[in-house]
Design a protein around this motif. Structure first.
Motif, mmCIF file in Angstrom:
data_model
loop_
_atom_site.group_PDB
_atom_site.id
_atom_site.type_symbol
_atom_site.label_atom_id
_atom_site.label_comp_id
_atom_site.label_asym_id
_atom_site.label_seq_id
_atom_site.Cartn_x
_atom_site.Cartn_y
_atom_site.Cartn_z
ATOM 1 N N ALA A 209 -12.117 2.880 -1.036
ATOM 2 C CA ALA A 209 -12.652 4.172 -1.471
ATOM 3 C C ALA A 209 -13.502 4.822 -0.391
ATOM 4 O O ALA A 209 -13.688 6.042 -0.387
ATOM 5 C CB ALA A 209 -13.477 4.001 -2.747
ATOM 6 N N TYR B 120 -1.948 12.347 -1.136
ATOM 7 C CA TYR B 120 -2.722 11.424 -1.980
ATOM 8 C C TYR B 120 -3.963 12.062 -2.594
ATOM 9 O O TYR B 120 -4.648 11.441 -3.396
ATOM 10 C CB TYR B 120 -3.108 10.172 -1.190
ATOM 11 C CG TYR B 120 -1.954 9.246 -0.921
ATOM 12 C CD1 TYR B 120 -1.537 8.316 -1.868
ATOM 13 C CD2 TYR B 120 -1.260 9.307 0.285
ATOM 14 C CE1 TYR B 120 -0.470 7.465 -1.623
ATOM 15 C CE2 TYR B 120 -0.197 8.462 0.543
ATOM 16 C CZ TYR B 120 0.192 7.544 -0.416
ATOM 17 O OH TYR B 120 1.258 6.702 -0.169
ATOM 18 N N LEU C 57 -10.082 3.449 -7.916
ATOM 19 C CA LEU C 57 -10.543 3.969 -6.620
ATOM 20 C C LEU C 57 -11.421 5.198 -6.798
ATOM 21 O O LEU C 57 -12.484 5.320 -6.168
ATOM 22 C CB LEU C 57 -9.343 4.343 -5.758
ATOM 23 C CG LEU C 57 -8.694 3.278 -4.899
ATOM 24 C CD1 LEU C 57 -7.455 3.854 -4.247
ATOM 25 C CD2 LEU C 57 -9.662 2.778 -3.831
ATOM 26 N N ARG C 58 -10.984 6.133 -7.625
ATOM 27 C CA ARG C 58 -11.749 7.367 -7.808
ATOM 28 C C ARG C 58 -13.096 7.061 -8.453
ATOM 29 O O ARG C 58 -14.117 7.679 -8.121
ATOM 30 C CB ARG C 58 -10.918 8.337 -8.656
ATOM 31 C CG ARG C 58 -9.554 8.651 -7.987
ATOM 32 C CD ARG C 58 -9.487 10.067 -7.450
ATOM 33 N NE ARG C 58 -8.428 10.222 -6.458
ATOM 34 C CZ ARG C 58 -7.295 10.862 -6.651
ATOM 35 N NH1 ARG C 58 -7.028 11.388 -7.840
ATOM 36 N NH2 ARG C 58 -6.419 10.999 -5.679
ATOM 37 N N THR D 51 -6.510 5.348 -0.372
ATOM 38 C CA THR D 51 -5.617 5.536 -1.516
ATOM 39 C C THR D 51 -4.200 5.120 -1.138
ATOM 40 O O THR D 51 -3.506 4.429 -1.908
ATOM 41 C CB THR D 51 -5.629 7.000 -1.976
ATOM 42 O OG1 THR D 51 -6.982 7.444 -2.111
ATOM 43 C CG2 THR D 51 -4.914 7.162 -3.304
ATOM 44 N N HIS D 52 -3.750 5.514 0.035
ATOM 45 C CA HIS D 52 -2.425 5.127 0.531
ATOM 46 C C HIS D 52 -2.297 3.607 0.605
ATOM 47 O O HIS D 52 -1.305 3.029 0.123
ATOM 48 C CB HIS D 52 -2.205 5.759 1.905
ATOM 49 C CG HIS D 52 -1.004 5.262 2.634
ATOM 50 N ND1 HIS D 52 0.285 5.507 2.219
ATOM 51 C CD2 HIS D 52 -0.895 4.500 3.775
ATOM 52 C CE1 HIS D 52 1.137 4.939 3.067
ATOM 53 N NE2 HIS D 52 0.449 4.329 4.006
ATOM 54 N N THR E 123 -5.025 1.540 -10.526
ATOM 55 C CA THR E 123 -5.589 1.501 -9.178
ATOM 56 C C THR E 123 -6.141 2.855 -8.764
ATOM 57 O O THR E 123 -7.252 2.955 -8.213
ATOM 58 C CB THR E 123 -4.530 1.035 -8.168
ATOM 59 O OG1 THR E 123 -4.151 -0.317 -8.467
ATOM 60 C CG2 THR E 123 -5.052 1.096 -6.739
ATOM 61 N N LEU E 124 -5.395 3.925 -9.009
ATOM 62 C CA LEU E 124 -5.876 5.261 -8.643
ATOM 63 C C LEU E 124 -7.173 5.581 -9.389
ATOM 64 O O LEU E 124 -8.141 6.080 -8.794
ATOM 65 C CB LEU E 124 -4.824 6.313 -8.947
ATOM 66 C CG LEU E 124 -5.181 7.740 -8.526
ATOM 67 C CD1 LEU E 124 -5.371 7.840 -7.020
ATOM 68 C CD2 LEU E 124 -4.119 8.736 -8.999
ATOM 69 N N THR F 119 -11.473 -2.140 -3.864
ATOM 70 C CA THR F 119 -11.540 -0.713 -4.205
ATOM 71 C C THR F 119 -12.806 -0.072 -3.641
ATOM 72 O O THR F 119 -12.823 1.127 -3.359
ATOM 73 C CB THR F 119 -11.458 -0.473 -5.727
ATOM 74 O OG1 THR F 119 -12.517 -1.157 -6.400
ATOM 75 C CG2 THR F 119 -10.119 -0.941 -6.278
ATOM 76 N N LEU G 237 -2.411 1.912 -3.056
ATOM 77 C CA LEU G 237 -1.248 2.124 -3.911
ATOM 78 C C LEU G 237 0.014 1.480 -3.343
ATOM 79 O O LEU G 237 0.798 0.868 -4.081
ATOM 80 C CB LEU G 237 -1.019 3.613 -4.141
ATOM 81 C CG LEU G 237 -2.104 4.363 -4.927
ATOM 82 C CD1 LEU G 237 -1.721 5.829 -5.091
ATOM 83 C CD2 LEU G 237 -2.338 3.733 -6.285
ATOM 84 N N GLU H 103 -7.859 10.142 2.541
ATOM 85 C CA GLU H 103 -7.125 9.421 1.495
ATOM 86 C C GLU H 103 -6.414 8.183 2.048
ATOM 87 O O GLU H 103 -5.492 7.653 1.412
ATOM 88 C CB GLU H 103 -6.106 10.350 0.827
ATOM 89 C CG GLU H 103 -6.720 11.524 0.084
ATOM 90 C CD GLU H 103 -7.526 11.105 -1.142
ATOM 91 O OE1 GLU H 103 -7.290 9.997 -1.656
ATOM 92 O OE2 GLU H 103 -8.385 11.896 -1.576
#
Length: 357
Positions: free
Chosen positions: A156, A232, A274-275, A164-165, A270-271, A152, A168, A161
């Protein structure tokens, strides 16, 4: 296991020290023994003036490393108390951090399949080589898990993004996309690898790379940045899926369909991971977070079910619980990030050196 089948082969030649992951029938999947041996070797070579460069390769023809030994994680989560898996991750994440701040050139040959834990022992290195055969991925959401081993942190920091793609969907990428995402540094044709690895015993890394590095073939992510960044960037997984389905690009629709087959809980965690990783900054801080998430996953049904469906029974029909994104609450997600008290990984502390990219 006989002496001729050691899971990690170590040797030195000239100015270089070599690590070969040596479980080719298991696509060099990492187990706890392998992690400990690599870490011990790096510790010894760090202080050996005769070693100027460390080189990581994988035995066999298929790739560097397909990831961690998730069958063992499955058995521990299903039948044990999770202590063995947690101990494995503790040592593995410490190794990832050691590789990231290693004081000597650490050359990772990312040829063939490099996934999950394989990314952890390679993409944190200072010199990361990909080839036309490279297939790199963090496929954890497909087994009800979340990208770890510093994944991550790496994703990140990818442009826009893109990370992120990849996190996920678990999509596999080739050499050019790995370079553009910051997961690799140099492209070398696979036919040159044997000579390159041998020459590192006698010459500095920069001189050897100058003889073998070439421009990478074109990738596909750059052409997808428009819909990837637009879709994303949404605030929730549900909205990401809606945007992907509404976009019109066939690749966006395919990504949405991929997401809808993954663990809903794993996608939402996961989202969030990452953030949060973008704000945490250092690799050590992110590994501390990933350890919390990984340990929490041991007591949730999706990890055992996901590994069962993909690896054990291979029916590819996981029964996720909860079964839909709408059923995964904010509280369900938040529990993955709860402090562990005296069980914390504890990499981020006073004096913990960090080298971030």
């Amino acid at each position: 296991m006989s002496g001729t089948e050691e899971p990690v082969l170590l040797h030195t030649e000239g100015r270089a020290a070599y690590i070969t992951l040596n479980r080719p029938r298991a696509l060099n999947a990492l187990n706890h023994t392998m992690v400990r041996r690599i870490d011990a070797a790096l510790g010894a070579w760090e202080h050996d003036p005769a070693v100027a460069t460390v080189v990581l390769t994988g035995a066999g023809e298929r790739g560097l490393c397909a990831g961690g030994d998730i069958r063992a994680v499955h058995d521990d989560a299903r039948d044990g108390d999770g202590a063995a898996a947690a101990a494995f991750w503790r040592d593995e994440y410490h190794l990832n951090a050691r590789i990231a701040r290693y004081p000597k050139p650490y050359v990772a040959v990312m040829d063939g399949i490099v996934m999950g834990g394989g990314v952890g022992v390679s993409a944190h290195g200072g010199v990361r080589i990909v080839t036309e055969r490279s297939r790199i991925a963090m496929p954890e959401t497909g087994i009800g898990f979340v990208p770890d081993v510093g994944g991550t942190h790496l994703l990140a920091r990818a442009p826009g993004e893109l990370g992120t793609h990849l996190a996920l969907t678990g999509a596999q990428i080739g050499a050019a996309d790995a370079l553009s995402c910051g997961l690799a540094d140099h492209y070398v044709p696979s036919g040159d690898l044997r000579r390159l690895v041998g020459e590192l015993a006698h010459a500095p890394v920069r001189d050897v790379l100058a003889r073998h590095e070439q421009p990478a073939p074109l990738g596909e992510l750059a052409g997808w940045r428009g819909w990837i960044d637009g879709c994303y960037g949404a605030g929730t997984v549900e909205e990401i899926v809606e945007r992907l389905l509404a976009h019109g690009d066939p690749a966006a629709k395919e990504a949405a369909e991929t997401l809808l087959a993954k663990s809903p809980t794993a996608l939402k965690v996961t989202l969030t991971a990452l953030r949060r990783a973008r704000r945490l900054g250092s690799l050590e801080s992110v590994l501390d977070q990933e350890y919390r998430v990984s340990c929490a996953a041991l007591s949730t049904p999706d990890l055992v079910e996901g590994i069962r469906a993909q690896i054990i029974d291979k029916d590819r029909r996981p029964r996720w619980s909860p079964a839909t994104l709408a059923e995964v609450t904010d509280a369900d997600v938040e529990r993955f990030f709860a402090p562990l008290g005296d069980r914390e990984l504890g990499l981020r502390g006073p004096g913990s050196g960090t080298r971030t990219r």
